[in-house]
Motif scaffolding. Structure first.
Motif, PDB file in Angstrom:
ATOM      1  N   GLU A  62       0.820  -1.218   0.000  1.00  0.00           N
ATOM      2  CA  GLU A  62       0.000   0.000   0.000  1.00  0.00           C
ATOM      3  C   GLU A  62       0.857   1.274   0.000  1.00  0.00           C
ATOM      4  N   LEU A  63       2.179   1.119   0.034  1.00  0.00           N
ATOM      5  CA  LEU A  63       3.079   2.270   0.155  1.00  0.00           C
ATOM      6  C   LEU A  63       3.766   2.572  -1.169  1.00  0.00           C
ATOM      7  N   ASP A  64       4.020   3.862  -1.441  1.00  0.00           N
ATOM      8  CA  ASP A  64       4.767   4.229  -2.638  1.00  0.00           C
ATOM      9  C   ASP A  64       6.264   4.127  -2.360  1.00  0.00           C
ATOM     10  N   LEU A  65       7.069   4.303  -3.411  1.00  0.00           N
ATOM     11  CA  LEU A  65       8.514   4.095  -3.304  1.00  0.00           C
ATOM     12  C   LEU A  65       9.148   5.003  -2.263  1.00  0.00           C
ATOM     13  N   ARG A  66       8.771   6.275  -2.266  1.00  0.00           N
ATOM     14  CA  ARG A  66       9.364   7.219  -1.317  1.00  0.00           C
ATOM     15  C   ARG A  66       9.049   6.826   0.131  1.00  0.00           C
ATOM     16  N   THR A  67       7.825   6.393   0.358  1.00  0.00           N
ATOM     17  CA  THR A  67       7.418   5.987   1.704  1.00  0.00           C
ATOM     18  C   THR A  67       8.117   4.698   2.112  1.00  0.00           C
ATOM     19  N   LEU A  68       8.283   3.776   1.162  1.00  0.00           N
ATOM     20  CA  LEU A  68       9.008   2.536   1.438  1.00  0.00           C
ATOM     21  C   LEU A  68      10.452   2.841   1.847  1.00  0.00           C
ATOM     22  N   GLN A  69      11.084   3.796   1.162  1.00  0.00           N
ATOM     23  CA  GLN A  69      12.471   4.143   1.477  1.00  0.00           C
ATOM     24  C   GLN A  69      12.586   4.724   2.885  1.00  0.00           C
TER      25      GLN A  69
END
Length: 198
Positions: A130-137
């Motif tokens: 459910e998370l985008d790349l920036r949030t995953l990082q």
């Protein structure tokens, strides 16, 4: 310098006394189901441990291309903290990076459903999807901080460091009253209370 020149291979299993992320037995094989490349997880840890900022950044970017790998890193961090303190600090559940808080709560809820010894990667993977790349990082970076931290770090671990560090003046251990309350599907409140003196 290229990334290939800096593999940052470490014997993580020997350092931590647990199966390493690149070991097929890690997480009872759950990582294979989610296409987790344990070597990528291990390289990020090694680069961060050895203070190689360029490789840390490259490894973090590579790791976050697969949400399962971020879930694996977060699960590793939660497991290490739980194994050290027998609990998760409020700093992981209620403060800091919002995405890691969600992952920590998913881990906590998973232990309630499956048992304390369970290591259920799919529960955290569901959150990562459910998370985008920036949030995953951001979540991966915060999880890495918990993996690398000294257990006596009161900024990261808060009051739990008191339960971890024995007193030099007294060989008796403080006993904490622990209460857990499930608030919602992705939220749990954990409270530690010191006993009152007689």
């Amino acid at each position: 310098m290229s990334f290939v020149d800096h593999r940052h291979e470490r014997d993580i299993a020997a350092e931590l006394g647990d199966p390493a992320p690149y070991d097929p037995a890690w997480l009872n094989g759950q990582g294979r189901t989610l296409a987790v490349d344990g070597t990528v997880v291990a390289q990020l840890y090694g680069a961060a441990w050895e203070g190689c900022a360029d490789c840390r950044e490259d490894s973090l970017e590579q790791l976050c291309r697969n949400p399962g790998q971020v879930a694996a890193l977060a699960l590793w961090a939660c497991t290490r903290v739980m194994d050290t303190f027998n609990d998760l600090p409020r700093e992981m559940l209620e403060r800091g990076d919002p995405a890691l808080r969600r992952l920590t709560r998913a881990y906590s809820n998973s232990t309630f459903r499956h048992g304390f010894e369970a290591r259920e990667l799919p529960d955290l993977h569901k959150v990562c999807l459910e998370l985008d790349l920036r949030t995953l990082q951001a979540a991966a970076e915060r999880a890495l901080q918990f993996l690398l931290a000294d257990p006596a770090d009161s900024v990261l671990f808060g009051s739990l460091t008191g339960a971890y560090t024995p007193s030099d003046e007294d060989d008796t251990q403080e006993h904490y009253a622990l209460t857990r309350q499930v608030i919602g599907p992705d939220e749990v409140a954990i409270t530690l209370t010191l006993p009152h003196g007689d």
